[in-house]
Every structure is written in structure tokens, then in C-alpha cells.
Design a protein around this motif. Structure first.
Motif, short mmCIF file in Angstrom:
data_model
loop_
_atom_site.label_atom_id
_atom_site.label_comp_id
_atom_site.label_asym_id
_atom_site.label_seq_id
_atom_site.Cartn_x
_atom_site.Cartn_y
_atom_site.Cartn_z
N ARG A 31 9.53 51.58 31.73
CA ARG A 31 9.08 50.79 32.88
C ARG A 31 7.99 51.49 33.67
NH1 ARG A 31 11.79 46.57 34.89
NH2 ARG A 31 11.14 47.22 36.97
N SER A 42 19.18 46.88 36.10
CA SER A 42 20.16 46.22 36.98
C SER A 42 21.23 47.21 37.41
CB SER A 42 20.78 45.03 36.25
OG SER A 42 21.81 44.46 37.01
N PHE A 105 16.97 37.15 34.35
CA PHE A 105 17.05 38.61 34.48
C PHE A 105 17.86 39.23 33.35
CE2 PHE A 105 17.43 42.64 36.82
CZ PHE A 105 16.14 42.73 37.30
N ASP B 33 10.91 44.30 41.33
CA ASP B 33 10.95 45.70 40.87
C ASP B 33 9.88 45.96 39.80
OD1 ASP B 33 11.75 48.32 40.45
OD2 ASP B 33 13.46 47.80 39.18
N GLU B 194 19.85 40.89 39.41
CA GLU B 194 18.69 41.59 39.98
C GLU B 194 19.05 42.14 41.35
OE1 GLU B 194 14.09 40.66 41.34
OE2 GLU B 194 15.67 39.26 41.81
N PRO B 195 19.05 43.46 41.51
CA PRO B 195 19.32 44.01 42.83
C PRO B 195 18.18 43.63 43.79
CG PRO B 195 19.35 45.73 41.12
CD PRO B 195 18.76 44.50 40.51
N VAL B 274 14.16 49.41 46.02
CA VAL B 274 15.05 48.69 45.11
C VAL B 274 16.47 49.22 45.36
CG1 VAL B 274 15.57 48.08 42.72
CG2 VAL B 274 13.23 48.69 43.36
N MET B 277 22.87 49.30 42.12
CA MET B 277 24.01 48.38 42.11
C MET B 277 25.10 48.89 43.04
SD MET B 277 24.72 45.42 41.14
CE MET B 277 23.58 44.93 39.86
#
Ligand code: FES
Ligand code: FES
Lengths: 166, 771
Positions: A31, A42, A105, B33, B194-195, B274, B277
Motif C-alpha cells: 500500500r 481493516s 471493502f 485510507d 473500513e475503519p 486512520v 480496529m
């Protein structure tokens, strides 16, 4: 910097030379260093499957996998070339057509998991499909349309394979 | 109500894959993000380890000395203006100022060159706290002398709601049967994958831009401006793709949003936040845990004469949307039934826990669980068939409820009959083997609420010379498929394809202002606005074409990119040609604007009277379970649901919505529970906070959902909501199926193996003693 290591990583058939800190996960490197943001972040702890990529054809959680472990291996992400890769294309198409994509997602991870599943088991029954999804959370769909999409993709790909044999 | 009805239209009423589907399935959709900007810094939030404490001092010197750290902000860096969702419940601050009220509350934020450095810097911020006595339990919080959370709310009552229609006491005196039960529900999280994430950018001379995954960007826009003490015009919110919302933090401005902007001002760089979790699960935003005492009086045949409800909700440390949450539970206590007398008294209590707010189904889920469970018990008491009892009390289309709901279409009877038939209820009920059970649950929901504040939606359309259409609304697609549904409506009216419609995502600088996505309002409110905007554009095109073709504009039809005369179909011209003719020769741009304002009726929140929504949708479902007596484990063997969501604009998306809502409620019923001990969340990970997996659900052959199609005059092409109602009766259906299997009262959620096993053991002990 002393805390960095030089590595070469093969992602989607392309070699990248990178200087990374050795504790970076494959997810972070994909990423942040390679701007391959299709692989999602996530839970970050191997529970949701949103970060699933293929390493030498096996589905792995990229958030739990050090980039260093991928040295000398073949990494495939959702951005992997879809042309000439009928499998990925058909799976994506089935997901969209069958309503398996809502917020999307979980989708890249689900698609990659499906790809690994269908490689091993081209015509999985429903139990096998649900088993393959057990490390994947989807909060939107309730999985019904995802299971249907995977069945649809499997049937289409099996049809293609049959035609290719004839 | 047959299948053919879908076919009267060219575009709507047919399954349509999502417009953004392939974009998402190929990993190209950009979520918050995924944004990277040159020079971007990474932010992290420091959270309180205390449930209740005074902040005496914050020293960030050691954090600032760490290489790579660019700035630290605390509550003092904001103007100290409280913000919130309702004017009377503004109790949020961007960062805590002098007090923290729950474990996880944000006290400082840092921006650094990368996330690791930011994380390390947090450990170097020294906060001096003076711990205060804390209170976690609702009853304790109500005691005299209990620790007080907010000076402005003495007694820890965060909000109240009370109303009375008819004469409950008189009706209960006359009732042949009166039953009182107590139900308890647990805190449940939104659980989106998705956070929360955002990027803030400060530009000179004084403009703040926030990119964020928000469901209601305009709410965030107002709250951001308020908490920053800025003019609205100097704040811009841009919506990214949203990876699931289900209300909560994506509905409001959060500490990270304020901090991203202010840290950007400090550093001159964009700043991204961000949540992990762990943070998502630790901070507030969850379904209200409730204690619901419900008393219902019926006649001998089970006709409901009165409902009397006393409800307490553990709201946690802040208000969020809680004032509305407890109003709504009472407002929806009767639907889908006819209840001539109803009384409701509720309090939302402040405690030193993470705060609660909205979550798919809002508080309708809890109240339906209580009411439906009790109706089953009443049917048992009176030895009446539970299906007959429901049908006997069902609200009919066109009825007005005592609290002023003007019900339009309402296919409740059909929903019940469908699930009873499909599940094989009649054959199964009472004849299943031991530890197998079957239960029915019903519910109802709103298609958007008429609120005192912002209710109306606007859509803008521009038809381009190549026949494509720009469609702009202030609504957001959070995965439910709004973009596709709105495009389908516009395409239907203009006679073009869904691919021809180009939709915008919200940018507060350019899209029309809109309340956003919540309360199942979008299909009905925004859908009506889109339909009207498209009709206006079509009328302009018709005038242009009529002029050119020499026919009456009223005679023109629009199909497949063509405009033609109905009486003489040979007279026709392409849509593109009409646009060009208008633009090039007449100097006329084809545009349309549509508004839906939900009428001027408003609900009176003090009396509880008023027509809360333009449309109401009933639902029913049956669940069949097996309980393993040794472990308490529940296997869901089959599920059959039916929902009257009006006319399905996109049946593919409607199906996804109703199934998704049902499965979320299955999670609520069986597994989910945010466990807190002394205010500390004990399961802040997706390993320990259990949501349904693909293997927890019945196979496709035993999992069905049926659309009962009606055409509501209020909805665009007859559409109503689909995303929430289908989940409202599910918890009760499961609770009753388990009761049917075990004989145990299921008055407390979740129906987890531990709770079931405990109840089974108690029942065995009691039996042993009795024997
Ligand atoms: S982000 Fe890797 S499994 Fe959840
Ligand atoms: S589509 Fe939203 S999490 Fe799966």
C-alpha cells in the motif's frame, strides 16, 4: 538508514527494488511503497481477510505476512493484470453481476480468496465455498450473494475450460 | 404484485449491477485510507486510560523532541465550542479539555512523518490526571450522590422522552389479560470493515478541507465548522468511497476530523488519520443497551388494548444522536400493530462508558425484540395461534395510528402469510424434534424521518450534448447502491441507459446540500428529488423537440435515447440532437432541479405526535434453529423473511439490503456483545467481537427473502426503504425459536452459548429441586 534492508519483490509479474524496514508487513509495503491500495487494511490482525493477496498461488493475509517473507515468491494482488487472466476477470464480473459487491471493502480480499479456491477446486460445492470464506468478514451482504457469485464464476470458468478442451 | 409489474419500465424494476461495482471489485475505488498526498503526515490520537478523570496538565515536550514528530495538539488548540447532533445535546469537544469521561476518549493528537513515529510519540506525551469516581451502571448513575458526568445534566439524565395517547390506565383496567415483561439488550457495534479515516488539509489564508468516508458529509461540514469556530464557507468536506457505515462515526464529525485539519494548519502539510480496529471498537458509537419494561393489555382474543412501556438506555459518556434514539424507540413501539392506547416513558442515562448512537435499524431493533417476544408470550397465555394473534392486530393500509402516523401502503398481512407458508411453519410448529425450534418475528420501519432540522433533498441534472447526463445530489453511496438506484430513476425518466448517467460524490463546495444517508431516507427523499429533476429536464427537451418536430410536447415519449411522437412514431429525433438544437440554436441548456421536502408536516417531539415518515414498511420473518444442549450452541437451520419495500427500483440491490439487514440482526441476536468491565472494552478485536461468518448462516436453499411489492404513492415510482426494516423482527424470531427449542425465557441478549447454557443449567437445577 541502518534499519533498512534492500529487497526485491515480485508483484503482479513486475520486479520492484525497495528499501524497507524489516518489520514492515507485506500489506504496508504494497500500500505505502508500491501504491497498490486495492488490498485493503481493516482489522490488521488476520481476522477479516480484507487484505488477502496470493503468494505463490496461496491466499494469505498480507497484514500478518512480513514483506521479507515474500522474497523470491510470486505475489499477486487485486490490481494484477485482469486482461489475459480470464479467471480474475470472470470472478470480478460475477461478483458485480450477482450483487456481491456493496461497500466493496471486503471485495478485493473475497475475489483473491475465490481465485485461490477455484485454482484448487474448480467446482466447489456450497460447503466448500463457505469454508473458503471463513477467514473473510463481510458486514454488508450477509454472504448470500457472495456465495452465488462464486458459484456463478466457477460455472463460467468450468464452461470455458471445457470449451478449451474440445 | 406479480413479476410482470417490474417489466412496465425500461430501466427500473430490473436487477442492475452496481455502477461502481467493477471499480470496487478491481481495487481501483479510492477509500479514505487510500489517499496519499505529497508531504502527507500521519496522525494518531492519545486516549484516556481512565473512565472519569480531571486533566491537570499535558506535557508534549518529549513527544515533540522525537525525530519525525511535527506537531502535537490538545483540547487547548480548539476554541472550546461544544458541538453535537441536536441543539439541546451539544456535549462533544474535538479533544477533551479539562475532563475525560470514558476509557478511550481523545485527549491529544500527534502528526509525524509515519505511523510508527506517531505511535511512538503518543507514549511520550505526559498527561497528569486526577481520577474521579466513575459510574457504569444505569441504576447507580441515577442514585443520589452518584458521580456526575455533565454539569448541564444533573442526575445523569442525558435525554428523556415521554408521551401518552389514549388512556392506558383505563384500558389496562378493562383488559382481560395483562402481561408485564422485562427485556435487556446489549451494546452492539456497527462493525463496518473500513475503519474511520480522513485526510485534512489547511490552505492559506484560512480554509479547511477534509476528505473522509462519511455517510452524511453535510452534517460533518456543519459540525466541523462549529467545533473549529469557522465560517461554513471556509470549510469543505469531500466524500470518498465509504467502506460500510451503518451510522456511528461516519455520520458525525469525529475527533480525528478536527485534529487532521488543525494539525495541517500547524505543519503546513496534509495529515491523515486512520483508526485501528482496536480504536474503532474502543471508542463510542454503538447500539444502545436497553432495559425495556413492557406491559400490554389485551382482550380474550388477544386484541391489543394498551401498551405501557418504561425504557432505560445506557447512553455512555456523550449524547451523539441519543436524544432521537430514545424518542424513536417509543414512536415505533406499536407498528406494525393497531394499539389504541399507548404510553411511553424513557430516559437515556449518562455513564462512564463509550457512548451510544445509531446503528442500522436504530432503536427499532430493540423495541421490536421486546414487543414481539411479549406477543408470543401473550399468545401462549391465551392459547392463541401466534400467527392469528399478529394478523388480528395488524395495521391495515391507510390507517392512522394514535401517535399520528399516516400509514400508506402496508402489506403486513402478505409478509406474514408469505413467511409462514415458505417456512412450513404450520407443519413444523409444535412437531419439531427435541431442541429444535421455530419462531416468528415482525417489525416495521420508516422511509426517512421528518426531523425538525434539515429534511429536504435536492437533485440537479444537466443533459450533455453527447446524451450523457450529469446527476448531482448530496446523498452518499455507502454500499447500499444509491448511486445506481438514482441513476436508474433518472435514466427511466429521460429514456437513456444507466451507463449514460454520471453521478457525483459529495463535495460541499459543489453538490446540493443534503442531510445525508441515515434513517432509510435516500431512496424516497433523494429518489423523489431525482425523479423531479429528470422530469424538469425532460420537459425542457420536450419543448425543444416539439418545436423542431412540429408536434405537441405532451405527445412526446422518451425511450432508448430517442424522443418520438406517440400518435405518429415516425416523427422522432435523437435525444442528443434535441440537446444540441437547444444549446446551439436556442441558447438553452437542458438542466433540471428537483426537490423533495416531505411536506410541511413536522413531528412534535414533546408530545410524540406527528407523521414521522412519508412511508412505512412492515416485515416478517421466521427462523428455525437447533440448540445443542451440552454447549448452548445455536445452529440457524433456516431463515425466511419478507419485506414490503414498495416498488423495488433495483431488485438486485434490494435483495442485498434486506439480506444484509437480516444477517446483521442475526449477529445481534446470537453473538455480538461489546463486553465492558469498569468501562474497559474487553473484546476490542474482530477475533473476540464476533460477527456472523459465512459458515454461521443457513445454506442458500434454506435462506430466503421475499419482496412483497406495493407501490407507495409517496415514493418515487412507488419505492420505499429496504435497508433497515427487514432486520427489525429478526432478533425476536431467533429468541422465540430458541424458546421453542428449549422452553427457556429469552429475555436477555445476546442468545450466546454462555447465556443459553447458563439458563439451561438453572432450569435443570430448578427442576431437580422441584423433583
Ligand atoms: S486486515 Fe488483514 S486480515 Fe484483516
Ligand atoms: S461489501 Fe461491505 S464488507 Fe463486504
Amino acid at each position: 538508514m541502518t534499519d533498512r534492508v534492500e529487497i526485491s519483490l515480485q508483484v503482479n509479474g513486475v520486479r520492484h527494488s525497495l528499501s524497507i524496514r524489516p518489520w514492515r508487513t507485506l500489506l504496508e509495503v504494497l500500500r505505502e511503497e508500491l501504491a497498490l491500495t486495492g488490498t485493503k487494511r481493516s482489522c490488521g490482525e488476520g481476522q477479516c481477510g480484507a487484505c488477502t493477496v496470493l503468494v505463490d498461488g496461496n491466499a494469505v493475509n498480507a497484514c500478518m505476512y512480513l514483506a521479507l517473507e515474500a522474497l523470491g515468491r510470486d505475489v499477486r494482488t487485486i490490481e494484477g493484470p485482469a486482461q489475459g487472466d480470464a479467471a480474475l476477470d470472470a470472478i470480478q464480473r460475477s461478483f458485480v453481476d450477482k450483487g456481491a459487491v456493496q461497500c466493496g471493502f471486503c471485495t478485493p480480499g473475497m475475489v483473491m480468496a475465490t481465485r485461490a479456491l477455484l485454482q484448487d477446486n474448480p467446482l466447489p460445492d456450497e460447503d466448500a465455498i463457505r469454508e473458503a470464506l471463513v477467514g473473510h468478514l463481510c458486514r454488508c451482504t450477509g454472504y448470500v450473494q457472495i456465495v452465488e457469485a462464486i458459484q456463478d464464476a466457477a460455472a463460467k470458468l468450468a464452461g470455458c475450460a471445457e470449451r478449451a478442451h474440445e | 404484485m406479480s413479476e410482470e409489474r417490474y417489466g412496465d419500465y425500461d430501466v427500473i424494476g430490473r436487477p442492475m449491477p452496481k455502477k461502481d461495482g467493477l471499480h470496487k471489485a478491481s481495487g481501483r475505488a479510492q477509500y479514505a485510507d487510500d489517499i496519499a498526498m505529497p508531504g502527507m503526515l500521519h496522525g494518531k490520537l492519545l486516549r484516556s486510560p481512565h473512565p472519569h478523570a480531571r486533566i491537570l496538565n499535558i506535557d508534549a515536550a518529549r513527544a515533540l523532541a522525537l525525530p519525525g514528530v511535527r506537531a502535537v495538539v490538545t483540547g487547548r488548540d480548539f476554541p472550546g465550542i461544544h458541538y453535537g447532533n441536536l441543539p439541546q445535546t451539544r456535549d462533544y469537544l474535538p479533544l477533551a479539555l479539562d475532563k475525560v469521561r470514558y476509557i478511550g476518549e481523545e485527549v491529544a493528537a500527534v502528526a509525524a512523518v509515519d505511523e510508527d513515529t506517531a505511535e511512538e510519540a503518543l507514549e511520550r506525551i505526559e498527561v497528569e490526571y486526577e481520577p474521579l469516581p466513575a459510574v457504569f451502571d444505569m441504576d447507580e448513575a441515577l442514585q443520589p450522590g452518584a458521580p456526575q458526568l455533565h454539569g448541564a445534566s444533573p442526575g445523569n439524565v442525558s435525554a428523556r422522552s415521554a408521551y401518552h395517547f389514549g388512556d392506558v390506565d383505563a384500558a389496562l383496567r378493562l383488559a382481560a389479560h395483562v402481561r408485564e415483561d422485562l427485556f435487556e439488550t446489549q451494546p452492539v457495534k456497527q462493525g463496518m470493515l473500513e475503519p474511520h479515516a480522513c485526510v485534512g488539509l489547511w490552505e492559506q489564508p484560512g480554509k479547511a478541507t477534509l476528505w473522509a468516508c462519511k455517510m452524511s458529509p453535510y452534517v460533518v461540514w456543519r459540525q466541523l465548522a462549529m467545533g473549529l469556530g469557522m465560517a461554513l464557507g471556509d470549510v469543505r468536506v469531500v466524500q470518498t468511497y465509504v467502506g460500510g457505515g451503518f451510522s456511528g462515526g461516519k455520520q458525525e464529525a469525529m475527533p480525528m476530523d478536527f485534529c487532521a485539519v488543525v494539525l495541517s494548519r500547524r505543519t503546513g502539510r496534509p495529515v491523515k488519520f486512520v483508526h485501528t480496529m482496536d480504536e474503532v471498537l474502543t471508542i463510542g458509537h454503538m447500539r444502545h443497551p436497553m432495559r425495556i419494561r413492557l406491559r400490554t393489555g389485551t382482550d380474550r382474543e388477544g386484541r391489543i388494548l394498551a401498551q405501557d412501556c418504561y425504557l432505560l438506555a445506557n447512553g455512555g459518556a456523550y449524547s451523539s444522536i441519543g436524544g432521537f434514539s430514545i424518542f424513536l424507540a417509543g414512536a415505533m413501539i406499536n407498528l406494525p400493530y393497531r394499539v389504541p392506547n399507548m404510553r411511553y416513558q424513557a430516559q437515556r442515562i449518562y455513564t462512564n462508558n463509550g457512548f451510544c448512537g445509531a446503528l442500522r435499524g436504530h432503536t427499532v431493533v430493540q423495541i421490536c425484540y421486546a414487543r414481539e417476544s411479549q406477543l408470543e408470550r401473550i399468545a401462549e397465555d391465551l392459547a392463541i395461534d401466534p400467527v392469528a394473534l399478529r394478523l388480528r392486530n395488524a395495521v391495515q393500509p391507510g390507517e392512522v395510528t394514535p401517535n399520528g402516523f399516516r400509514v400508506g401502503t402496508f402489506a403486513f398481512r402478505e409478509c406474514i402469510e408469505k413467511v409462514v407458508e415458505a417456512s412450513g411453519w404450520r407443519a413444523k410448529r409444535g412437531s419439531l424434534p427435541a431442541f429444535r425450534g421455530i419462531g416468528l418475528g415482525c417489525g416495521a420501519h420508516l422511509s426517512g424521518a421528518r426531523l425538525m432540522g434539515h429534511s429536504a433533498s435536492v437533485a440537479e441534472i444537466r443533459v450533455q450534448e453527447d446524451g450523457t447526463v450529469y446527476l448531482s445530489t448530496g446523498s452518499t453511496d455507502v454500499g447500499q447502491g444509491v448511486e445506481t438506484a438514482m441513476a436508474m430513476i433518472a435514466a427511466e425518466v429521460l429514456g437513456v441507459g444507466v451507463d449514460d448517467i454520471r453521478c457525483t460524490r459529495v463535495d460541499t463546495e459543489s453538490t446540493p446540500v443534503d442531510p445525508g444517508t441515515f434513517g432509510s431516507r435516500v431512496t424516497l427523499f433523494t429518489g423523489n428529488a431525482v425523479k423531479r429533476a429528470a422530469q424538469e429536464a425532460r420537459a425542457q427537451l420536450a419543448r425543444i423537440a416539439a418545436d423542431k418536430l412540429g408536434v405537441d410536447a405532451a405527445d412526446l415519449a422518451f425511450r432508448r435515447h430517442e424522443i418520438f411522437s406517440r400518435s405518429n412514431p415516425k416523427l422522432r429525433m435523437g435525444l442528443k440532437e434535441a440537446v444540441r438544437w437547444g444549446a446551439f440554436q436556442l441558447g438553452q441548456m437542458v438542466t433540471g432541479r428537483g426537490v423533495y421536502a416531505a411536506g410541511d408536516e413536522k413531528i412534535d417531539f414533546r408530545t410524540g405526535y406527528g407523521n414521522l415518515s412519508p412511508a412505512y414498511n412492515p416485515s416478517a420473518c421466521v427462523a428455525e434453529v437447533e440448540v445443542e444442549p451440552e454447549t448452548g450452541r445455536v445452529t440457524l437451520l433456516g431463515f425466511w423473511g419478507a419485506d414490503d419495500s414498495g416498488f423495488p427500483i433495483n431488485p438486485l440491490a434490494v435483495r442485498g439490503q434486506v439480506i444484509g439487514a437480516a444477517v446483521m440482526s442475526i449477529g445481534h441476536a446470537l453473538f455480538e456483545n461489546l463486553v465492558r468491565v469498569q468501562g474497559q472494552v474487553m473484546n476490542p478485536s474482530l477475533r473476540d467481537y464476533k460477527m456472523p461468518l459465512a459458515t454461521d448462516l443457513p445454506k442458500l436453499g434454506n435462506f430466503h427473502h421475499y419482496n412483497i411489492v406495493t407501490e407507495d404513492p409517496e415514493g418515487p415510482f412507488g419505492a420505499k426503504e429496504a435497508g433497515q426494516g427487514a432486520g427489525t423482527g429478526v432478533v425476536a424470531a431467533l429468541a422465540y425459536a430458541i424458546r421453542d427449542a428449549t422452553g427457556l425465557p429469552m429475555n436477555r441478549l445476546p442468545l450466546s452459548p454462555q447465556n443459553i447454557l447458563l439458563a439451561l443449567m438453572r432450569a435443570r437445577d430448578a427442576q431437580g429441586e422441584a423433583g
